[in-house]
Motif scaffolding. Structure first.
Motif, PDB file in Angstrom:
ATOM      1  N   GLU A   1       0.831  -1.215   0.000  1.00 22.76           N
ATOM      2  CA  GLU A   1       0.000   0.000   0.000  1.00 22.76           C
ATOM      3  C   GLU A   1       0.862   1.260   0.000  1.00 22.76           C
ATOM      4  O   GLU A   1       0.513   2.258  -0.618  1.00 22.76           O
ATOM      5  CB  GLU A   1      -0.848   0.030   1.276  1.00 22.76           C
ATOM      6  CG  GLU A   1      -2.326  -0.128   1.043  1.00 22.76           C
ATOM      7  CD  GLU A   1      -3.082  -0.086   2.358  1.00 22.76           C
ATOM      8  OE1 GLU A   1      -3.179   0.974   2.976  1.00 22.76           O
ATOM      9  OE2 GLU A   1      -3.555  -1.163   2.776  1.00 22.76           O
ATOM     10  N   ALA A   2       1.990   1.209   0.715  1.00 14.93           N
ATOM     11  CA  ALA A   2       2.827   2.403   0.846  1.00 14.93           C
ATOM     12  C   ALA A   2       3.852   2.502  -0.284  1.00 14.93           C
ATOM     13  O   ALA A   2       4.601   3.469  -0.348  1.00 14.93           O
ATOM     14  CB  ALA A   2       3.548   2.367   2.192  1.00 14.93           C
ATOM     15  N   GLY A   3       3.893   1.511  -1.150  1.00 12.35           N
ATOM     16  CA  GLY A   3       4.862   1.499  -2.245  1.00 12.35           C
ATOM     17  C   GLY A   3       6.297   1.345  -1.758  1.00 12.35           C
ATOM     18  O   GLY A   3       7.234   1.870  -2.362  1.00 12.35           O
ATOM     19  N   ILE A   4       6.482   0.616  -0.662  1.00 11.64           N
ATOM     20  CA  ILE A   4       7.822   0.418  -0.097  1.00 11.64           C
ATOM     21  C   ILE A   4       8.536  -0.692  -0.865  1.00 11.64           C
ATOM     22  O   ILE A   4       7.959  -1.770  -1.065  1.00 11.64           O
ATOM     23  CB  ILE A   4       7.703   0.060   1.407  1.00 11.64           C
ATOM     24  CG1 ILE A   4       7.206   1.293   2.175  1.00 11.64           C
ATOM     25  CG2 ILE A   4       9.009  -0.462   1.976  1.00 11.64           C
ATOM     26  CD1 ILE A   4       6.872   1.031   3.619  1.00 11.64           C
TER      27      ILE A   4
ATOM     28  N   ARG B   1      13.984   7.849   2.607  1.00  5.75           N
ATOM     29  CA  ARG B   1      13.014   8.412   1.664  1.00  5.75           C
ATOM     30  C   ARG B   1      12.026   7.346   1.167  1.00  5.75           C
ATOM     31  O   ARG B   1      10.832   7.576   1.104  1.00  5.75           O
ATOM     32  CB  ARG B   1      13.800   8.994   0.481  1.00  5.75           C
ATOM     33  CG  ARG B   1      13.013   9.895  -0.435  1.00  5.75           C
ATOM     34  CD  ARG B   1      13.903  10.523  -1.485  1.00  5.75           C
ATOM     35  NE  ARG B   1      14.573   9.534  -2.315  1.00  5.75           N
ATOM     36  CZ  ARG B   1      15.899   9.409  -2.439  1.00  5.75           C
ATOM     37  NH1 ARG B   1      16.705  10.209  -1.781  1.00  5.75           N
ATOM     38  NH2 ARG B   1      16.427   8.483  -3.223  1.00  5.75           N
ATOM     39  N   GLU B   2      12.552   6.164   0.852  1.00  9.24           N
ATOM     40  CA  GLU B   2      11.701   5.167   0.178  1.00  9.24           C
ATOM     41  C   GLU B   2      11.021   4.195   1.135  1.00  9.24           C
ATOM     42  O   GLU B   2      10.058   3.539   0.769  1.00  9.24           O
ATOM     43  CB  GLU B   2      12.543   4.367  -0.831  1.00  9.24           C
ATOM     44  CG  GLU B   2      13.075   5.228  -1.950  1.00  9.24           C
ATOM     45  CD  GLU B   2      13.900   4.429  -2.954  1.00  9.24           C
ATOM     46  OE1 GLU B   2      14.019   3.198  -2.815  1.00  9.24           O
ATOM     47  OE2 GLU B   2      14.428   5.062  -3.884  1.00  9.24           O
TER      48      GLU B   2
ATOM     49  N   VAL C   1       9.898   6.968   5.620  1.00  7.52           N
ATOM     50  CA  VAL C   1       8.885   8.031   5.509  1.00  7.52           C
ATOM     51  C   VAL C   1       7.554   7.451   5.020  1.00  7.52           C
ATOM     52  O   VAL C   1       6.504   7.677   5.644  1.00  7.52           O
ATOM     53  CB  VAL C   1       9.411   9.201   4.628  1.00  7.52           C
ATOM     54  CG1 VAL C   1       8.306  10.194   4.329  1.00  7.52           C
ATOM     55  CG2 VAL C   1      10.584   9.893   5.327  1.00  7.52           C
ATOM     56  N   PRO C   2       7.559   6.639   3.936  1.00  9.46           N
ATOM     57  CA  PRO C   2       6.272   6.039   3.526  1.00  9.46           C
ATOM     58  C   PRO C   2       5.663   5.145   4.605  1.00  9.46           C
ATOM     59  O   PRO C   2       4.440   5.080   4.737  1.00  9.46           O
ATOM     60  CB  PRO C   2       6.632   5.202   2.290  1.00  9.46           C
ATOM     61  CG  PRO C   2       7.948   5.705   1.818  1.00  9.46           C
ATOM     62  CD  PRO C   2       8.642   6.320   2.987  1.00  9.46           C
TER      63      PRO C   2
ATOM     64  N   ASP D   1       3.977   7.274   7.186  1.00  6.32           N
ATOM     65  CA  ASP D   1       2.793   7.803   6.534  1.00  6.32           C
ATOM     66  C   ASP D   1       1.630   6.806   6.535  1.00  6.32           C
ATOM     67  O   ASP D   1       0.508   7.154   6.893  1.00  6.32           O
ATOM     68  CB  ASP D   1       3.215   8.064   5.079  1.00  6.32           C
ATOM     69  CG  ASP D   1       2.637   9.320   4.569  1.00  6.32           C
ATOM     70  OD1 ASP D   1       2.701  10.311   5.307  1.00  6.32           O
ATOM     71  OD2 ASP D   1       2.100   9.274   3.432  1.00  6.32           O
ATOM     72  N   ILE D   2       1.936   5.586   6.163  1.00  2.00           N
ATOM     73  CA  ILE D   2       0.857   4.575   6.075  1.00  2.00           C
ATOM     74  C   ILE D   2       0.369   4.227   7.487  1.00  2.00           C
ATOM     75  O   ILE D   2      -0.808   3.960   7.705  1.00  2.00           O
ATOM     76  CB  ILE D   2       1.306   3.319   5.282  1.00  2.00           C
ATOM     77  CG1 ILE D   2       0.101   2.462   4.904  1.00  2.00           C
ATOM     78  CG2 ILE D   2       2.273   2.444   6.033  1.00  2.00           C
ATOM     79  CD1 ILE D   2      -0.492   2.863   3.628  1.00  2.00           C
TER      80      ILE D   2
ATOM     81  N   ARG E   1      -2.064   6.830   8.322  1.00  4.31           N
ATOM     82  CA  ARG E   1      -3.327   6.650   7.590  1.00  4.31           C
ATOM     83  C   ARG E   1      -4.165   5.545   8.217  1.00  4.31           C
ATOM     84  O   ARG E   1      -5.371   5.564   8.162  1.00  4.31           O
ATOM     85  CB  ARG E   1      -3.051   6.376   6.109  1.00  4.31           C
ATOM     86  CG  ARG E   1      -3.020   7.702   5.336  1.00  4.31           C
ATOM     87  CD  ARG E   1      -3.018   7.473   3.860  1.00  4.31           C
ATOM     88  NE  ARG E   1      -1.660   7.273   3.387  1.00  4.31           N
ATOM     89  CZ  ARG E   1      -1.321   6.495   2.387  1.00  4.31           C
ATOM     90  NH1 ARG E   1      -2.233   5.801   1.750  1.00  4.31           N
ATOM     91  NH2 ARG E   1      -0.058   6.391   2.018  1.00  4.31           N
TER      92      ARG E   1
END
Ligand code: AMP
Ligand code: GLY
Length: 425
Positions: free
Chosen positions: A112-115, A247-248, A251-252, A255-256, A259
């Motif tokens: 979901e977070a594009g990790i 960064r990748e 942080v994501p 963020d998730i 959410r």
């Protein structure tokens, strides 16, 4: 402050040592602890997964801060239970701990977070998992989705091994109910690094990097274990890689978590593989690593209690955290059979000697994992028995000191790796 530390391994011994050295700590209780920690705090015979007994003890003894070492109490909701009683605890809530306790959930969050992570799928039905393996011809990794003490992962060379692993985990239940669901992933290649971060819900403070040696044998051979040794810093974690991971991945992830309304405060452990395509996530753990914590805390100059409080107060951005620039190495001394045999067949209860002579060497510290006292004698009581640690002017010097300390220590069947700290340096 009255502090209550939960756990009994080498990681907790290192935490106890740092907590005890804090001017903020007036009294330290440890549950259940081990003989190595007996002179650092008062040992309380409560198992670390007995949530109601821990909570009751904390209430009755007016504990100001609970520090949680292992994943099980976190996954069982200890921090939530303590919060209900208005007791502050360092470690994520049950929801946060699910990142480690359920690899299928963790994988979903990463997606979901594009990790960046290994491509993978989760299966709760044996036939579906088998069909998936049969449809692939690349090397796969099969993981029990639940908690399996770091051993629930089978790295397979070919589909035959992967089918075997699926059957063993889902049908024979070699990892118990942890294997009700499996995650099957592509097999990544590259060196591994453990990156631990303090998290205060908003900010992540990335600690100095560490490298763990997970395989039982020299040269990274044989089965995976909970970890046979570690060192810090890792020469592989360059500023470039670090910036990319922040960064990748981190942080994501923060963020998730927001959410999903997961308020994560504690340590987040990211297991990374540095692949040709960049750093990829192997796993998230919701706590300090073992044995990574031992060399990390050898190098932490700041007050651990102050850092834990900053996490709880969401003030990580207001403090500076200071590290000893010298590298530290930790070599695990394990019992006969550890890594190769099921836990119940590992040889235990044998006498340990030579610890005081080893501990007298400069810059050496020995953390206990699986030890017990029997009739006044220190004996082995688990797979991983001791973590021998040393600081040195450079990695080679730290290694030399660790291995000369080990020469002093003896117990029948003692096994350890001779190459800790050699990889990547
Ligand atoms: P985990 O508990 O998920 O970190 O897995 C334990 C160990 O298995 C890792 O430290 C790696 O050595 C190995 N491993 C896990 N996932 C993979 C993967 N996708 N590719 C290659 N090795 C893996
Ligand atoms: N050393 C691996 C872990 O703590 O999960």
């Amino acid at each position: 402050m009255k502090i209550f530390l939960i756990g009994s391994g080498g990681r907790e011994h290192a935490m106890a040592w740092k907590i005890k050295s804090s001017p903020l700590c007036t009294r330290l209780f440890i549950s259940p602890g081990n003989p190595g920690m007996a002179d650092l705090g008062e040992l309380v015979p409560i198992k670390s997964d007995d949530i109601s007994a821990i909570t009751a003890f904390a209430v009755n003894n007016e504990i100001d801060l609970v520090a949680v070492g292992p994943e099980d109490p976190l996954a069982l909701g200890l921090v939530d239970a303590l919060a209900e009683k208005k007791i502050r605890a360092f470690g994520p809530s049950k929801a946060g701990a699910t990142l480690e306790a359920d690899k299928a959930f963790s994988k979903k969050m990463m997606r979901e977070a594009g990790i960046p992570a290994a491509e993978g799928k989760s299966f709760s039905r044996l036939q579906d998992a088998m069909a998936f393996v049969e449809s692939r011809n690349e090397p796969l990794v099969v993981k029990a989705a639940g908690l399996a003490r770091g051993k629930g992962v089978v790295v397979c060379r070919d589909p035959v091994e992967a089918l075997d692993a699926v059957r063993n985990i889902m049908e024979k239940k070699i990892f118990g109910s942890a294997g009700n669901t499996v995650v099957i992933e592509e097999r990544l290649e590259g060196p591994e690094v453990s990156l631990l971060a303090f998290i205060d819900g908003h900010h992540a403070y990335i600690m100095e990097a560490a490298q763990d040696h997970k395989r039982i044998g020299d040269g990274d051979t044989g089965p995976n274990t909970g970890g046979m040794g570690a060192f810090s810093p890792s020469p592989l974690l360059t500023d470039d890689v670090l910036a990319k991971v922040e960064r990748e991945i981190l942080v994501p992830l923060l963020d998730i978590l927001h959410r999903h309304e997961i308020d994560y405060r504690g340590v987040l452990y990211t297991g990374l593989m540095l692949t040709a395509g960049g750093p990829k996530t192997l796993e998230f753990n919701c706590r300090f690593g073992d044995p990574e914590t031992q060399p990390l805390l050898m190098r932490l100059r700041s007050d651990l209690v102050e850092v834990m409080l900053a996490c709880l107060d969401r003030k990580l951005d207001t403090i500076t955290i200071d590290w000893d620039p010298r590298p530290a190495v930790c070599v695990v001394l394990a019992s006969e059979g550890y890594g190769w045999k099921p836990d119940e067949q590992v040889v235990k209860g044998v006498a340990i000697s030579g610890l005081s002579a080893a501990a007298r060497l400069p810059d050496v510290r020995i953390f206990h994992s699986g030890t017990a006292m029997k009739e006044g004698q220190l004996v082995t009581s688990g797979g991983r028995v001791l973590g021998v640690c040393a600081l040195g002017e450079n990695l080679a010097a730290a290694r030399k000191t660790v291995y000369s300390a080990i020469q002093q220590i003896h117990f029948p069947g003692m096994q350890y790796r001779r190459d800790i700290g050699f990889c990547g340096s």
